[in-house]
Design an enzyme around this catalytic site. Structure first.
Site, PDB file in Angstrom:
ATOM      1  N   ILE A  17       0.845  -1.200   0.000  1.00 36.28           N
ATOM      2  CA  ILE A  17       0.000   0.000   0.000  1.00 36.28           C
ATOM      3  C   ILE A  17       0.877   1.245   0.000  1.00 36.28           C
ATOM      4  O   ILE A  17       0.633   2.189  -0.747  1.00 36.28           O
ATOM      5  CB  ILE A  17      -0.971   0.011   1.199  1.00 36.28           C
ATOM      6  CG1 ILE A  17      -1.970  -1.153   1.100  1.00 36.28           C
ATOM      7  CG2 ILE A  17      -1.749   1.334   1.263  1.00 36.28           C
ATOM      8  CD1 ILE A  17      -2.869  -1.329   2.322  1.00 36.28           C
ATOM      9  N   GLY A  18       1.924   1.222   0.835  1.00 32.99           N
ATOM     10  CA  GLY A  18       2.834   2.374   0.898  1.00 32.99           C
ATOM     11  C   GLY A  18       3.443   2.697  -0.458  1.00 32.99           C
ATOM     12  O   GLY A  18       3.526   3.860  -0.861  1.00 32.99           O
ATOM     13  N   ASP A  43       9.384   2.452   8.292  1.00 34.71           N
ATOM     14  CA  ASP A  43       9.148   1.009   8.216  1.00 34.71           C
ATOM     15  C   ASP A  43      10.043   0.310   9.232  1.00 34.71           C
ATOM     16  O   ASP A  43      10.850   0.963   9.904  1.00 34.71           O
ATOM     17  CB  ASP A  43       9.358   0.454   6.793  1.00 34.71           C
ATOM     18  CG  ASP A  43       8.297  -0.612   6.468  1.00 34.71           C
ATOM     19  OD1 ASP A  43       8.133  -1.534   7.286  1.00 34.71           O
ATOM     20  OD2 ASP A  43       7.635  -0.515   5.416  1.00 34.71           O
ATOM     21  N   ARG A  93      -2.734 -10.570  10.208  1.00 27.02           N
ATOM     22  CA  ARG A  93      -3.108 -11.877  10.761  1.00 27.02           C
ATOM     23  C   ARG A  93      -2.534 -12.969   9.863  1.00 27.02           C
ATOM     24  O   ARG A  93      -2.742 -12.968   8.653  1.00 27.02           O
ATOM     25  CB  ARG A  93      -4.632 -11.986  10.824  1.00 27.02           C
ATOM     26  CG  ARG A  93      -5.101 -13.239  11.561  1.00 27.02           C
ATOM     27  CD  ARG A  93      -6.587 -13.168  11.813  1.00 27.02           C
ATOM     28  NE  ARG A  93      -7.071 -14.331  12.538  1.00 27.02           N
ATOM     29  CZ  ARG A  93      -8.317 -14.453  12.950  1.00 27.02           C
ATOM     30  NH1 ARG A  93      -9.186 -13.496  12.720  1.00 27.02           N
ATOM     31  NH2 ARG A  93      -8.704 -15.539  13.590  1.00 27.02           N
ATOM     32  N   ARG A  99      -7.310 -14.094  16.850  1.00 28.15           N
ATOM     33  CA  ARG A  99      -7.506 -12.641  16.770  1.00 28.15           C
ATOM     34  C   ARG A  99      -6.809 -11.919  17.922  1.00 28.15           C
ATOM     35  O   ARG A  99      -6.268 -10.832  17.756  1.00 28.15           O
ATOM     36  CB  ARG A  99      -9.008 -12.309  16.809  1.00 28.15           C
ATOM     37  CG  ARG A  99      -9.669 -12.396  15.443  1.00 28.15           C
ATOM     38  CD  ARG A  99     -11.163 -12.188  15.535  1.00 28.15           C
ATOM     39  NE  ARG A  99     -11.502 -10.833  15.884  1.00 28.15           N
ATOM     40  CZ  ARG A  99     -12.610 -10.479  16.539  1.00 28.15           C
ATOM     41  NH1 ARG A  99     -13.466 -11.392  16.926  1.00 28.15           N
ATOM     42  NH2 ARG A  99     -12.870  -9.222  16.809  1.00 28.15           N
ATOM     43  N   GLN A 113       3.789   4.079  18.414  1.00 30.66           N
ATOM     44  CA  GLN A 113       3.606   5.114  17.394  1.00 30.66           C
ATOM     45  C   GLN A 113       2.751   6.267  17.927  1.00 30.66           C
ATOM     46  O   GLN A 113       3.014   7.431  17.631  1.00 30.66           O
ATOM     47  CB  GLN A 113       3.011   4.507  16.125  1.00 30.66           C
ATOM     48  CG  GLN A 113       3.996   3.550  15.445  1.00 30.66           C
ATOM     49  CD  GLN A 113       3.480   2.929  14.162  1.00 30.66           C
ATOM     50  OE1 GLN A 113       2.322   3.069  13.798  1.00 30.66           O
ATOM     51  NE2 GLN A 113       4.352   2.213  13.478  1.00 30.66           N
ATOM     52  N   ASN A 132      -5.333  -2.958   9.526  1.00 30.22           N
ATOM     53  CA  ASN A 132      -6.413  -3.671  10.217  1.00 30.22           C
ATOM     54  C   ASN A 132      -5.941  -4.286  11.535  1.00 30.22           C
ATOM     55  O   ASN A 132      -4.778  -4.654  11.642  1.00 30.22           O
ATOM     56  CB  ASN A 132      -6.956  -4.774   9.307  1.00 30.22           C
ATOM     57  CG  ASN A 132      -7.758  -4.170   8.182  1.00 30.22           C
ATOM     58  OD1 ASN A 132      -8.472  -3.200   8.392  1.00 30.22           O
ATOM     59  ND2 ASN A 132      -7.644  -4.720   6.994  1.00 30.22           N
ATOM     60  N   ASP A 160     -14.263   0.949   1.432  1.00 25.87           N
ATOM     61  CA  ASP A 160     -15.554   0.245   1.346  1.00 25.87           C
ATOM     62  C   ASP A 160     -16.604   1.124   0.682  1.00 25.87           C
ATOM     63  O   ASP A 160     -17.422   0.658  -0.119  1.00 25.87           O
ATOM     64  CB  ASP A 160     -16.012  -0.151   2.749  1.00 25.87           C
ATOM     65  CG  ASP A 160     -14.902  -0.844   3.518  1.00 25.87           C
ATOM     66  OD1 ASP A 160     -14.491  -1.940   3.096  1.00 25.87           O
ATOM     67  OD2 ASP A 160     -14.414  -0.279   4.517  1.00 25.87           O
ATOM     68  N   HIS A 188     -14.648  -1.664   9.748  1.00 31.22           N
ATOM     69  CA  HIS A 188     -14.021  -2.068   8.473  1.00 31.22           C
ATOM     70  C   HIS A 188     -13.725  -3.566   8.582  1.00 31.22           C
ATOM     71  O   HIS A 188     -12.595  -3.994   8.795  1.00 31.22           O
ATOM     72  CB  HIS A 188     -12.747  -1.273   8.214  1.00 31.22           C
ATOM     73  CG  HIS A 188     -11.994  -1.747   7.003  1.00 31.22           C
ATOM     74  ND1 HIS A 188     -12.521  -1.683   5.739  1.00 31.22           N
ATOM     75  CD2 HIS A 188     -10.774  -2.318   6.870  1.00 31.22           C
ATOM     76  CE1 HIS A 188     -11.655  -2.205   4.886  1.00 31.22           C
ATOM     77  NE2 HIS A 188     -10.584  -2.593   5.555  1.00 31.22           N
TER      78      HIS A 188
END
Length: 333
Positions: A17-18, A43, A93, A99, A113, A132, A160, A188
């Site tokens: 994504i980055g 990163d 995950r 989870r 962060q 996520n 979404d 989400h």
């Protein structure tokens, strides 16, 4: 008069994504064609070579708006003076993981962060959490950065929202730019509720309700919802990788509308801190329909919620309450 550069942090900047996101920011897709930017890219140490490669490419692309690029594995250096923070980095995950294990890893990431943003970012920093579980990661960040205003911490459900627009556009064979005011309620996750009961299409005869034009409630209450909910999984199956291009594009949309404002008569979906609107429990990061003006978002009030929708709003809120409890149980462990 040239504008002062805006400092934009992207965490997980060497990831998929980055890699899709940083050139969009450098090109002006996010903040406009006249807004210079300085990119701060963070990163983890194992990704440092890849991160330096991204920085080399940014230099090679000769983006006129890019006034500097910081590539670092040091969270303090990454957060110094940033005006906008896009939190893409997180612990994914993996097969066989519970989870709770994933949540525990993300709590430690977001705790450190958040503390760095709290201390070193601009006081009015705007934060968008992409990684996520996005809603709950944003909530963790809020807990550990108490001086950042709660209105400045959001999570990404614009992906979404855009997926829902895309499905309606395809179904009705109309340009996606003509479809507006879908809503993503809640988390989400696969419990989110893509809602078209207030959505309209601009036609030559004026605005027409989506429900009337589709004229198929079974599709709108069934397949449409599940396609939007499961779209990320479908893309992983097709591409063998997660949806990076669309996630990056929607992150730009989210920040652009937040900073520059939503078009008149249009709302978008953002995961924001619940104030109890629509009987959603306060204190969750929950996706609502919002409008933005002067750098501030406001929840759209007064929309009717029918019985079908109410059930969906409650189900996704219940999941967020459960996630919140799980995250808080990791704080002390």
């Amino acid at each position: 008069m040239a504008k002062d550069p805006v400092r934009v942090l992207v965490t997980g900047a060497a990831g998929q994504i980055g890699y899709a996101l940083v050139p969009m920011i450098a090109r002006g897709t996010m903040l406009g064609p006249d807004q210079p930017v300085i990119l701060h890219m963070l990163d983890i140490p194992p990704a440092v070579e890849s991160l330096n490669g991204v920085k080399m490419e940014l230099i090679d692309a000769a983006f006129p708006l890019l006034k500097g690029a910081v590539a670092t594995t040091d969270v303090v250096e990454a957060c110094k003076g940033v005006n906008i923070a896009i939190m893409v980095g997180g612990f994914p995950r993996k097969e066989g993981m519970e989870r709770k294990d994933v949540m525990s890893k993300n709590v430690s990431i977001y705790k450190s962060q958040a503390s760095a943003l709290e201390e070193y970012a601009a006081k009015d920093v705007k934060v968008l959490v992409v990684a996520n579980p996005a809603n709950t990661n944003a909530l963790i960040l809020k807990e550990f950065a108490p001086s950042i205003p709660e209105k400045n911490i959001t999570c990404l459900t614009r992906l979404d929202h855009n997926r829902a627009l895309g499905q309606i556009s395809e179904r009705l064979d109309v340009p996606v730019s003509k479809v507006k005011n879908v809503i993503i309620w809640g988390n989400h996750s696969s419990t989110q509720y893509p809602d078209v009961s207030h959505a309209v299409v601009e036609t030559e005869h004026g605005e027409q309700p989506v429900a009337k034009l589709v004229a198929d409630d079974a599709w709108l209450h069934g397949e449409f919802i599940s396609v939007v909910q499961q779209r990320g999984a479908a893309i992983i199956k097709a591409r063998k990788l997660s949806s990076a291009l669309s996630a990056a594009s929607s992150a730009c949309d989210h920040i652009r509308d937040w900073v520059l404002g939503t078009p008149k008569g249009t709302w978008v979906s953002m995961g924001v801190y619940s104030d109890g609107s629509y009987d959603v429990p306060p204190g969750l990061i929950y996706s609502y329909p919002v409008t933005c003006e002067n750098g501030e978002w406001s929840i759209v009030q007064g929309l009717s919620v029918d019985e079908f929708s109410r059930g969906k709003l409650v189900a996704t809120a219940d999941e967020l309450v459960e996630e919140k409890a799980m995250a808080y149980s990791c704080f002390s462990s």
